[in-house]
Design an enzyme around this catalytic site. Structure first.
Site, PDB file in Angstrom:
ATOM      1  N   TYR A  79      60.405 -77.542  -4.941  1.00  0.00           N
ATOM      2  CA  TYR A  79      60.890 -76.792  -6.230  1.00  0.00           C
ATOM      3  C   TYR A  79      62.136 -76.686  -6.510  1.00  0.00           C
ATOM      4  O   TYR A  79      63.166 -76.834  -5.524  1.00  0.00           O
ATOM      5  CB  TYR A  79      61.245 -75.364  -5.504  1.00  0.00           C
ATOM      6  N   CYS A  96      65.587 -75.885  -5.497  1.00  0.00           N
ATOM      7  CA  CYS A  96      65.837 -75.536  -3.664  1.00  0.00           C
ATOM      8  C   CYS A  96      66.467 -76.716  -3.230  1.00  0.00           C
ATOM      9  O   CYS A  96      66.792 -78.105  -3.805  1.00  0.00           O
ATOM     10  CB  CYS A  96      64.329 -76.324  -3.362  1.00  0.00           C
ATOM     11  N   PHE A 108      67.790 -77.900  -0.513  1.00  0.00           N
ATOM     12  CA  PHE A 108      66.718 -78.874   0.528  1.00  0.00           C
ATOM     13  C   PHE A 108      65.483 -79.781  -0.180  1.00  0.00           C
ATOM     14  O   PHE A 108      65.559 -81.251   0.101  1.00  0.00           O
ATOM     15  CB  PHE A 108      65.594 -77.840   1.616  1.00  0.00           C
ATOM     16  N   CYS A 109      65.154 -79.468  -1.436  1.00  0.00           N
ATOM     17  CA  CYS A 109      64.397 -80.873  -2.612  1.00  0.00           C
ATOM     18  C   CYS A 109      65.491 -81.278  -2.921  1.00  0.00           C
ATOM     19  O   CYS A 109      65.902 -82.259  -3.137  1.00  0.00           O
ATOM     20  CB  CYS A 109      63.409 -80.010  -3.130  1.00  0.00           C
TER      21      CYS A 109
END
Length: 355
Positions: free
Chosen positions: A130, A133, A135-136
């Site tokens: 995403y 996001c 974490f991304c």
């Protein structure tokens, strides 16, 4: 399901600054003059998006919450703004195994890749993500800094059709030369091991491990109560759907409106779960702890003259806030800017390949 959907639908109708907010509400919570609005194409589309949300609200609540949990470790979270990271305990007196950013599986994959990967160009990477996001963004910061080419696939946050081939349904997911890697810290730790000139028994310093653990175990829990703090801020986090991914109009609008409302509710739940008092003040305190540690070293980065894995991970998470009110408030109320701007220069332009 019905009460949650109706409550969220009502809130959605009252969001005066966003699309449906211009629709007045009847006593039952449904838009007044609904049939009349169906004659207007724009009104029909907005109404359809809201109705789509009501149908999928329960599913979205469960799945989207899980998708943003990435790799949270069960832990007690202090409510003070003075954050002291630790890798040996999870709070109170509970002792856990020494923290390692890379699992045995990740280590085995890295060893196999090292046999065939001689340069960065030998890496074929696809990132399922995403766009906003955190974490991304951690993974993208690592790839961008190391100038590793990669393709990105935007995942529909509602249906996750792009991950139908995988049993693991959270993001990020990275496929490296045919090998699937899950969870952001595992991904960057595995790639760091692949890129290292020599394979050492301990690839990461205790300081790197300490701050990677702090980021995953404490800091990321502060983000939802901040970026979804109000209805307006919650809508900001889903605006990316208007430009990212190859989604149909209906999927875009349903995901935008439903996601904003559901994550607003989830954020309140997480704030209570992790004993977060004032979300902004706790976030300022956590960022100050990081900045003070870097400044005390007297170097540009935690890693010295060049960013290390912890620098890249923290920068990636913070960069995910870039277009939100949270980011502006951080810059105005902490000393984050000098380190952050140095990181922007060091990381440079995205190494993502154009579709």
């Amino acid at each position: 399901m019905l009460s949650r959907g109706r409550f969220a639908f009502t809130r959605l109708g009252r969001a005066s600054a966003h699309g449906l907010g211009r629709t007045s509400l009847g006593p039952s919570g449904a838009p007044a003059g609904l049939l009349g609005r169906l004659n207007d194409v724009r009104g029909w589309r907005r109404t359809a998006a809201a109705l789509g949300f009501c149908v999928g609200s329960t599913y979205y609540y469960d799945q989207y919450y899980v998708a943003h949990s990435d790799q949270a470790v069960a832990a007690s979270v202090t409510t003070t703004t003075e954050v002291v990271p630790s890798v040996s305990t999870t709070g109170d007196s509970e002792v856990v195994q020494p923290y390692s950013p890379i699992s045995e599986r990740g280590l085995e994959i890295s060893k196999e890749l090292r046999k065939t990967v001689k340069t960065k160009e030998d890496l074929e990477i696809v990132l399922y993500q995403y766009q906003p996001c955190p974490f991304c963004n951690k993974v993208r910061a690592f790839l961008d800094y190391h100038k590793i080419p990669y393709r990105a696939v935007e995942v529909d946050p509602l249906r996750k059709a792009e991950l139908k081939w995988s049993d693991y349904k959270k993001v990020p997911v990275v496929v490296v030369n045919g090998n699937q890697l899950n969870e952001s810290t595992e991904i960057i730790a595995t790639l760091e091991t692949v890129l290292s000139k020599e394979l050492k028994e301990e690839m990461f310093t205790e300081e790197e491990k300490k701050w990677l653990f702090w980021l995953d175990d404490y800091f990321v829990h502060l983000l939802p109560p901040n970026i979804y703090r109000t209805a307006t801020e919650s809508m900001q986090t889903f605006d990316y759907l208007t430009t990212e991914g190859n989604f149909s109009w209906f999927v875009r609008e349903t995901s935008r409106y439903s996601g904003a409302v559901i994550m607003y509710l989830v954020a309140k739940k997480l704030q209570k779960k992790y004993n977060i008092g004032d979300p902004r003040e706790d976030l300022y305190g956590a960022v100050t702890s990081w900045v003070d540690t870097v400044n005390e070293k007297g170097t540009n980065f935690l890693g010295g003259s060049e960013p290390n894995v912890a620098d890249l991970a923290v920068f990636g998470v913070l960069r995910s806030l870039l277009n939100f009110d949270t980011f502006d408030d951080l810059m105005a109320n902490t000393e984050l800017r000098p380190w952050y701007e140095r990181m922007e220069i060091a990381v440079g332009e995205p190494s993502r390949l154009k579709d």
